[in-house]
Design an enzyme around this catalytic site. Sequence first.
Site, mmCIF file in Angstrom:
data_model
loop_
_atom_site.group_PDB
_atom_site.id
_atom_site.type_symbol
_atom_site.label_atom_id
_atom_site.label_comp_id
_atom_site.label_asym_id
_atom_site.label_seq_id
_atom_site.Cartn_x
_atom_site.Cartn_y
_atom_site.Cartn_z
ATOM 1 N N HIS A 1 0.775 -11.824 16.493
ATOM 2 C CA HIS A 1 1.449 -12.796 17.339
ATOM 3 C C HIS A 1 2.788 -12.235 17.829
ATOM 4 O O HIS A 1 3.696 -11.982 17.051
ATOM 5 C CB HIS A 1 1.680 -14.147 16.660
ATOM 6 N N HIS B 1 -10.882 -15.562 20.306
ATOM 7 C CA HIS B 1 -10.544 -16.880 19.756
ATOM 8 C C HIS B 1 -11.227 -17.933 20.627
ATOM 9 O O HIS B 1 -10.652 -18.419 21.604
ATOM 10 C CB HIS B 1 -9.026 -17.080 19.758
ATOM 11 N N GLU C 1 -11.465 -15.449 15.506
ATOM 12 C CA GLU C 1 -10.462 -16.319 14.915
ATOM 13 C C GLU C 1 -10.581 -17.716 15.494
ATOM 14 O O GLU C 1 -11.049 -17.904 16.623
ATOM 15 C CB GLU C 1 -9.051 -15.760 15.125
#
Length: 262
Positions: free
Chosen positions: A215, A68, A95
């Site tokens: 997550h 990310h 991401e």
Amino acid sequence: MVFFSQNAANISLLFVLLRKTMDRIMTRLSVNINKIATLRNARGGDVPNVVKVALDCENFGADGITVHPRPDERHIRRSDVYDLRPLLRTEFNIEGYPSPDFIDLVLKVKPHQVTLVPDSPAQLTSNAGWDTKKNLDFLTEVLDGFNHAGIRTSVFVSADAEMIEYAAKAGADRVELYTEPYATAYPQNKEAAVAPFVEAAKVARSLGLGLNAGHDLSLVNLNYLYQNIPWMDEVSIGHSLISDALYLGLERTIQEYKNCLR
């Protein structure tokens, strides 16, 4: 001799087909290596080496690598993304929030998958899914660009049927369920915690969407999620996995997480 040669060829083909079938039905583990980059950046220099750790994760059984890259490069840097792409042998997932710079990076690198998250630049970590209804036009335009480039697309969403439906309307190939609410509620009542995610997963499946999740998934709660949603395509895990590796070692930790997906 011809008979045995033909049998050997048939057996070889059978194993190839079996492997492809298993790949389709298994839930893949993508290791998010942001925390490795955070540790490196805390001291400067190149220890630990992000590329080496990513390759080690693959060797230890990871099915993919997730990064990310944020605008401030506080963990993964743009240069890391370019360094990783030609060396990774498994699936590469990038991401991030689809800013012009992020879109440019993804289109140049062409990972296997791009996951769109609604994070602001200063956000510590992802803490919500997209409002795909409100952002339908924006997401449609962004997803169209990635889809035309041959990059599989995934949209980060809460376990909300309407948000999943609008992700499909926007043109996403997959959705990634934001699982922090599941992880938080799991210790009190795991059945109640997983229920909305099972329903959301069913909606995604009915719409023909692939399904990812991520997550706060951990060795404590991952297997129960998998047992209830065994058709997930992929889970992306970073913080908990790297934390567990401090005690168990990276190789054993990856194997433990893989065991949770069986």
